[in-house]
Design a protein around this motif. Structure first.
Motif, mmCIF file in Angstrom:
data_model
loop_
_atom_site.group_PDB
_atom_site.id
_atom_site.type_symbol
_atom_site.label_atom_id
_atom_site.label_comp_id
_atom_site.label_asym_id
_atom_site.label_seq_id
_atom_site.Cartn_x
_atom_site.Cartn_y
_atom_site.Cartn_z
ATOM 1 N N MET A 163 78.346 -63.380 -19.941
ATOM 2 C CA MET A 163 77.396 -62.429 -19.399
ATOM 3 C C MET A 163 78.105 -61.462 -18.450
ATOM 4 S SD MET A 163 73.879 -63.205 -17.447
ATOM 5 C CE MET A 163 72.912 -61.889 -16.827
ATOM 6 N N GLN A 164 77.670 -60.221 -18.474
ATOM 7 C CA GLN A 164 78.263 -59.203 -17.613
ATOM 8 C C GLN A 164 77.905 -59.467 -16.152
ATOM 9 O OE1 GLN A 164 76.447 -55.605 -19.136
ATOM 10 N NE2 GLN A 164 78.287 -55.093 -20.305
ATOM 11 N N ALA A 165 78.866 -59.198 -15.270
ATOM 12 C CA ALA A 165 78.598 -59.252 -13.834
ATOM 13 C C ALA A 165 77.644 -58.120 -13.478
ATOM 14 C CB ALA A 165 79.902 -59.114 -13.060
ATOM 15 N N LYS A 166 76.832 -58.352 -12.452
ATOM 16 C CA LYS A 166 75.935 -57.289 -11.993
ATOM 17 C C LYS A 166 76.744 -56.292 -11.159
ATOM 18 C CE LYS A 166 71.838 -58.138 -10.122
ATOM 19 N NZ LYS A 166 70.805 -58.393 -9.068
ATOM 20 N N VAL A 167 76.588 -55.022 -11.495
ATOM 21 C CA VAL A 167 77.218 -53.934 -10.764
ATOM 22 C C VAL A 167 76.133 -53.168 -10.025
ATOM 23 C CG1 VAL A 167 78.473 -51.760 -10.960
ATOM 24 C CG2 VAL A 167 79.124 -53.707 -12.389
ATOM 25 N N SER A 168 76.287 -53.055 -8.723
ATOM 26 C CA SER A 168 75.363 -52.264 -7.915
ATOM 27 C C SER A 168 75.950 -50.872 -7.739
ATOM 28 C CB SER A 168 75.155 -52.913 -6.544
ATOM 29 O OG SER A 168 74.541 -54.171 -6.677
ATOM 30 N N MET A 169 75.191 -49.884 -8.149
ATOM 31 C CA MET A 169 75.561 -48.485 -7.931
ATOM 32 C C MET A 169 74.698 -47.996 -6.775
ATOM 33 S SD MET A 169 75.714 -47.048 -11.830
ATOM 34 C CE MET A 169 76.661 -45.591 -11.447
ATOM 35 N N MET A 170 75.312 -47.717 -5.646
ATOM 36 C CA MET A 170 74.586 -47.285 -4.465
ATOM 37 C C MET A 170 74.800 -45.778 -4.309
ATOM 38 S SD MET A 170 74.130 -46.427 -1.185
ATOM 39 C CE MET A 170 75.811 -46.286 -0.657
ATOM 40 N N VAL A 171 73.700 -45.033 -4.378
ATOM 41 C CA VAL A 171 73.792 -43.571 -4.398
ATOM 42 C C VAL A 171 72.977 -42.982 -3.250
ATOM 43 C CG1 VAL A 171 73.444 -41.491 -5.782
ATOM 44 C CG2 VAL A 171 73.949 -43.680 -6.920
ATOM 45 N N PRO A 172 73.648 -42.452 -2.213
ATOM 46 C CA PRO A 172 72.911 -41.741 -1.173
ATOM 47 C C PRO A 172 72.498 -40.365 -1.701
ATOM 48 C CG PRO A 172 75.267 -41.813 -0.658
ATOM 49 C CD PRO A 172 75.073 -42.552 -1.937
ATOM 50 N N CYS A 173 71.269 -39.961 -1.402
ATOM 51 C CA CYS A 173 70.729 -38.718 -1.947
ATOM 52 C C CYS A 173 70.121 -37.868 -0.840
ATOM 53 C CB CYS A 173 69.633 -39.019 -2.966
ATOM 54 S SG CYS A 173 70.081 -40.179 -4.257
ATOM 55 N N TYR A 174 70.570 -36.633 -0.758
ATOM 56 C CA TYR A 174 69.963 -35.701 0.189
ATOM 57 C C TYR A 174 69.983 -34.290 -0.398
ATOM 58 C CZ TYR A 174 68.945 -32.881 4.255
ATOM 59 O OH TYR A 174 68.366 -31.971 5.102
#
Length: 181
Positions: free
Chosen positions: A1-12
């Motif tokens: 199973m694939q590892a979970k990847v968190s994509m953290m995107v700040p938006c302004y």
């Protein structure tokens, strides 16, 4: 199973570009993604675009976390977004980037195969139209990234080393050990 990847995107205030960025997230070849979008008090419709994309991201099979906050600036948005991360790996693309479909999979594969490594860097191509950098136009042929494990020393000597967050991909445990958040 694939590892979970968190994509953290700040938006302004990136209403013109966030849709293109989210389309490139949907196109990722990696399936186990948690997308954390930190709306840092946008006033230009960015939050509405994020809301419009939420169902498409969920249909793609991604976890979606939207954090709405008053504008406190990029460092605060990053800190609050990192607090929400639940994945084994984390990356922080900007909300005006266009990601290669293998952006996540190429770097996650490196860290999966090299359990003693705690981070990897990727390379990138600048837009053909330098006048538009870093602000991308949806209809422009601006940014096509090619990712591979970064050749740090070679890049340093060739003055290609870039100190931007989105080229980095970390093990979350490493960021915790460094007390980043």
């Amino acid at each position: 199973m694939q590892a979970k990847v968190s994509m953290m995107v700040p938006c302004y205030n990136k209403v013109k570009w966030i849709g293109t960025m989210l389309d490139s997230v949907i196109a990722q070849k990696w399936d186990n993604i948690e997308l954390i979008l930190v709306n840092d008090g946008s006033t230009d419709g960015t939050r509405e675009v994020i809301g419009d994309y939420k169902n498409r991201l969920l249909e793609r099979g991604y976890e979606v976390v939207i954090i709405d906050q008053k504008n406190i600036g990029l460092p605060g948005a990053i800190r609050n977004g990192l607090r929400a991360v639940t994945g084994e790996f984390v990356c922080m693309p900007d909300c005006d980037d266009i990601l290669h479909p293998e952006y996540v999979s190429a770097m996650a594969d490196v860290l999966t195969k090299r359990p003693n490594d705690v981070w990897v860097r990727c390379d990138f191509n600048r837009p053909i139209d330098y006048e538009s950098w870093p602000y991308l136009k949806k209809d422009a042929n601006c940014l096509h990234m090619e990712y591979y494990p970064y050749k740090l020393l070679e890049s340093l000597f060739l003055s290609r080393l870039r100190w931007v967050t989105w080229v980095n991909f970390f093990r979350m445990e490493y960021l915790r050990e460094c007390r980043v958040m």
